[in-house]
Every structure is written in C-alpha cells, then in structure tokens.
Design a protein around this motif. Structure first.
Motif, short mmCIF file in Angstrom:
data_model
loop_
_atom_site.label_atom_id
_atom_site.label_comp_id
_atom_site.label_asym_id
_atom_site.label_seq_id
_atom_site.Cartn_x
_atom_site.Cartn_y
_atom_site.Cartn_z
N PHE A 161 8.86 -3.44 5.08
CA PHE A 161 7.90 -2.52 4.49
C PHE A 161 7.84 -1.23 5.30
CE2 PHE A 161 3.51 -0.92 4.20
CZ PHE A 161 3.44 -0.68 2.85
N SER A 162 7.86 -1.34 6.63
CA SER A 162 7.82 -0.15 7.48
C SER A 162 9.06 0.71 7.29
CB SER A 162 7.69 -0.57 8.96
OG SER A 162 6.48 -1.23 9.18
N GLN A 163 10.22 0.07 7.11
CA GLN A 163 11.44 0.83 6.84
C GLN A 163 11.30 1.67 5.58
OE1 GLN A 163 15.35 -1.03 6.94
NE2 GLN A 163 14.55 -2.63 8.29
N ALA A 164 10.76 1.06 4.55
CA ALA A 164 10.59 1.78 3.28
C ALA A 164 9.59 2.92 3.43
CB ALA A 164 10.15 0.80 2.19
N ARG A 165 8.50 2.64 4.12
CA ARG A 165 7.48 3.67 4.34
C ARG A 165 8.02 4.80 5.20
NH1 ARG A 165 3.33 1.57 8.35
NH2 ARG A 165 5.14 2.07 9.67
N ASP A 166 8.61 4.46 6.33
CA ASP A 166 9.08 5.48 7.25
C ASP A 166 10.28 6.26 6.68
OD1 ASP A 166 7.13 4.51 8.90
OD2 ASP A 166 8.49 3.39 10.20
N GLY A 167 11.03 5.61 5.77
CA GLY A 167 12.15 6.29 5.14
C GLY A 167 11.72 7.25 4.05
N GLY A 168 10.42 7.31 3.76
CA GLY A 168 9.88 8.25 2.78
C GLY A 168 10.03 7.79 1.34
N TYR A 169 10.42 6.53 1.13
CA TYR A 169 10.68 6.07 -0.23
C TYR A 169 9.41 5.95 -1.07
CZ TYR A 169 15.38 4.97 1.44
OH TYR A 169 16.65 5.05 1.96
N TYR A 170 8.28 5.72 -0.43
CA TYR A 170 7.02 5.70 -1.17
C TYR A 170 6.48 7.11 -1.35
CZ TYR A 170 6.85 0.64 -0.95
OH TYR A 170 7.14 -0.68 -1.11
N ALA A 171 6.56 7.90 -0.30
CA ALA A 171 6.03 9.27 -0.36
C ALA A 171 6.75 10.11 -1.40
CB ALA A 171 6.14 9.93 1.02
N ASN A 172 8.06 9.90 -1.56
CA ASN A 172 8.81 10.72 -2.53
C ASN A 172 8.90 10.09 -3.91
OD1 ASN A 172 10.86 8.76 -2.41
ND2 ASN A 172 12.18 9.97 -1.07
N GLY A 173 8.28 8.92 -4.08
CA GLY A 173 8.24 8.30 -5.41
C GLY A 173 9.46 7.46 -5.75
N THR A 174 10.40 7.30 -4.81
CA THR A 174 11.58 6.47 -5.09
C THR A 174 11.16 5.04 -5.36
OG1 THR A 174 12.96 7.89 -3.71
CG2 THR A 174 13.79 5.69 -4.20
N LEU A 175 10.21 4.53 -4.58
CA LEU A 175 9.63 3.21 -4.80
C LEU A 175 8.24 3.36 -5.38
CD1 LEU A 175 10.67 1.28 -1.56
CD2 LEU A 175 11.82 1.32 -3.78
N ALA A 176 7.95 2.56 -6.41
CA ALA A 176 6.68 2.69 -7.12
C ALA A 176 5.61 1.76 -6.58
CB ALA A 176 6.88 2.40 -8.61
N GLY A 177 6.01 0.70 -5.85
CA GLY A 177 5.02 -0.25 -5.38
C GLY A 177 5.66 -1.32 -4.53
N VAL A 178 4.83 -2.27 -4.10
CA VAL A 178 5.31 -3.39 -3.30
C VAL A 178 4.82 -4.68 -3.95
CG1 VAL A 178 3.29 -3.39 -1.75
CG2 VAL A 178 5.47 -4.35 -0.97
N GLY A 179 5.69 -5.70 -3.91
CA GLY A 179 5.33 -6.99 -4.45
C GLY A 179 5.79 -8.09 -3.51
N MET A 180 5.60 -9.33 -3.93
CA MET A 180 6.02 -10.46 -3.12
C MET A 180 6.44 -11.59 -4.03
SD MET A 180 4.14 -11.94 0.24
CE MET A 180 4.70 -10.49 1.15
#
Length: 358
Positions: A161-180
């Motif tokens: 999750f930190s990789q995705a966050r720090d990689g900017g994938y949430y901030a730039n909209g590449t990823l829409a959400g997180v699930g499990m």
C-alpha cells in the motif's frame, strides 16, 4: 446463454462491472501461451495441466475457495513482463465491451506478483496502457482497484500500500481505491484496521471481499471497523437471514458487488436458483451483478445475467433498475453516471416498446 426472449435485450443493455479480477480473466489458452513464452513449467503431476481443455474442465469442480485459489495462483505465475499484463487486461476489456460493459472497475493482486520479483510499476503501467486502449477502441471507462491479500502478513500489505501511495498512483488517479481478497474466514476485519485507517485518512476509496466464506458478522465488522464503502460479495448476509444487516445495507446504499456463477462454482450457494435475487430486489439493496473470475467460473458478465434470467424470469424494468443501481454505485464521475443512466433508459424504453407490440 439464456433461453428466454430477453436474451437480445440483455446483450444490448449497457452494463457496469465492479467485481472482476484481471488475473481471474486469464483464459487457459492464454495461460499456456504465456507459460511457453516465459519458460514457466506448469505442474506435470496434475492432469489438469495436460491441455487448456483439461484445465477448463478442472475449473468446473472447485471444492471451495482455497481449492480455486491454488489454481488461481498457479495461473498468475505465467505473468512476467509488461506485455503479459497488458495482453491480459486488454483481452478482458475487449470481451467485456463485446457484452456491452460500458464502465468497469477491476481488481488486481500485486502481492502475488511481487513474490516473483514483478514490480508494482510494471503491473500498473501495463494495465494503464490497456485501459487507455479500451477507452479509444471501445469508449469504455475503467477504474483500477488494488487488492491486498489477507493470507499474507499485515506488514507486507502495508508495504505494498505504501508503494502505491508513495508512487503517486492514488494522487494521480491511476488507482481508484484499495480492497482486500483471498481467504476470508481465518482473517477477520479487525486485523486490517490500521491499513484501512490510513486509507481513510488519505481519502482513498475502500472496499473488501466479505460474506463469501465468512458469516454476516464479517460484513458488519467490515462496515463498523474498517469503514468500507462497498462490500464485494456479501451473499451470506442475504442467505442466512440477517434482517438487521440487510436493512442497514439498504438504508446506507452500500453497493454489494455480487457474483452468481462464482457463488455456485465455489459452493457458496447450491444453485443459481438459490441466489438471493428476489431478496435483493425487494429489500432495496443497491447491488451489481459481476463475473468475479470469469475464466475460472464459467462466464463473463452476460453469462451471469443470463443465468439469473433463466432462474428468475425478470422483466425489462427489473433489469433496468439493476443496471441503474450498478451505475449509481460506481466510482466514476457524476457526469459519466448521468451518461450511462441515459443509455440504460434508452435501451430499456426501446425494448419495452417493442415487447408491447408483440
């Protein structure tokens, strides 16, 4: 396909899909092709891997979720480079478009690939290219949801999750959400509170697989402890008589992303006739019908629609309401929702007029 007069209407009906694992759309033919390309040795001791046909036949007889997952993870092992991931995603988008899916929110499992040395950037960038192609080729809007694996340690999920966050994938909209996802019963929601608290603080959309293996309590805990916005599955809350939870889901308009053919293949319900469709409709719960892992469970979204139509003989207006509810529960823009709602109404009105003439 369904044996009723509404089959052509169901084909034409614009659809939104919210519960589909891209790795679960890996058809046996592509699995064998990529295994050969990447020099991956499939289990020779298992007769299911003698041919694509044998593997597809084996998929018809899963005993439970873990039985399915053992094959699911073997299938993932053939995905190595960017071309593999892009081919996988684009094949799904093309198939979905052929069944008039107009908006798709799809899952992927990066931890299962990280253990083989595949970088998150390889996966996300490849899927993003497939999304861009689908938008151009099919006019389809898509969202990508990263799922984390419950059977792995929490710290590994937090690292991904930190990789995705720090990689900017949430901030730039590449990823829409997180699930499990993955095995449910032994891993209750309280284990994942820290992760979901961080996601909520960052205003990241949150969903979780719940109520497939686990009891209705699993769904309640996901809502209360993890503060999820969506429940993937939830079928046991509807089949085990939890009236208070059903009422809560209806009043909150929490979307349930349900997968009928998957529920049958994994023995969550005895048959399509046992799927709680009437209760869903009568209770006012917002839900969508989805394919889950279509290469493994015998059908994409249209096959799921048709199976329900054969079992329940719904009307055009019933299906219009289901399709509209799916759109309203989507994570696309309000503008896109309005566009899709108009498309659904136009198709339903057309077919309703034609049926009245007959």
């Amino acid at each position: 396909m369904c044996n009723t007069s509404l089959h052509a209407f169901l084909e034409a009906l614009p659809k939104a899909e919210h519960h589909m694992h891209l790795e679960g759309s890996l058809e046996p033919e592509l699995l064998f092709e990529l295994a050969a390309k990447n020099d991956i040795t499939l289990p020779s001791s298992d007769p299911a891997f003698a041919s694509p046909e044998c593997l597809r036949k084996r998929y018809e007889n899963f005993q439970n979720l873990d039985d399915f997952l053992s094959y699911y993870y073997i299938g993932m092992s053939v995905l190595i480079d960017k071309a593999d991931f892009e081919a996988l995603a684009y094949a799904y988008f093309a198939k979905a478009a052929s069944q008039n899916v107009r908006h798709a929110e799809v899952f992927f499992d990066p931890q299962a690939h990280a253990s083989r040395g595949v970088e998150l950037s390889t996966i996300v960038e490849s899927f993003s290219r497939a999304q861009e192609r689908a938008a151009v080729d099919f006019g389809m809007t898509t969202k990508l949801i990263m799922c984390l694996l419950r059977h792995l340690p929490l710290y590994e999920a937090m690292e991904m999750f930190s990789q995705a966050r720090d990689g900017g994938y949430y901030a730039n909209g590449t990823l829409a959400g997180v699930g499990m996802d993955s095995s449910e019963a032994p891993f209750p929601p309280p284990l994942w509170k820290d992760l979901y608290d961080v996601a909520k603080e960052l205003d990241i959309r949150r969903t979780i697989h719940a109520g497939e293996e686990g009891p209705p309590l699993y769904v309640s805990q996901a809502l209360d402890i993890l503060d999820v916005e969506r429940i993937d599955h939830g079928v046991r809350a509807l089949t085990e008589g939890d009236d208070a939870l059903v009422a809560r889901l209806a009043s909150s308009k929490t979307l349930l992303t349900l997968c009928p053919l998957s529920n049958v293949r994994l023995n969550c319900i005895d048959s399509i006739d046992s799927f709680p469709l009437r209760r869903l409709i009568n209770s006012g719960i917002r839900f969508s019908i989805n394919s889950d892992d279509p290469a493994y469970f015998g059908g994409y979204i249209l096959e799921n629609y048709c199976a329900l139509q054969d079992a329940f003989n719904l009307s055009i207006r019933d299906w219009e309401a289901i399709a509209k509810g799916a759109v309203l529960g989507s994570w696309c823009t309000e503008e896109r929702k309005e566009q899709l709602l108009i498309e659904i109404k136009d198709v339903a009105d057309k077919w309703s007029r034609e049926s009245e003439k007959e």
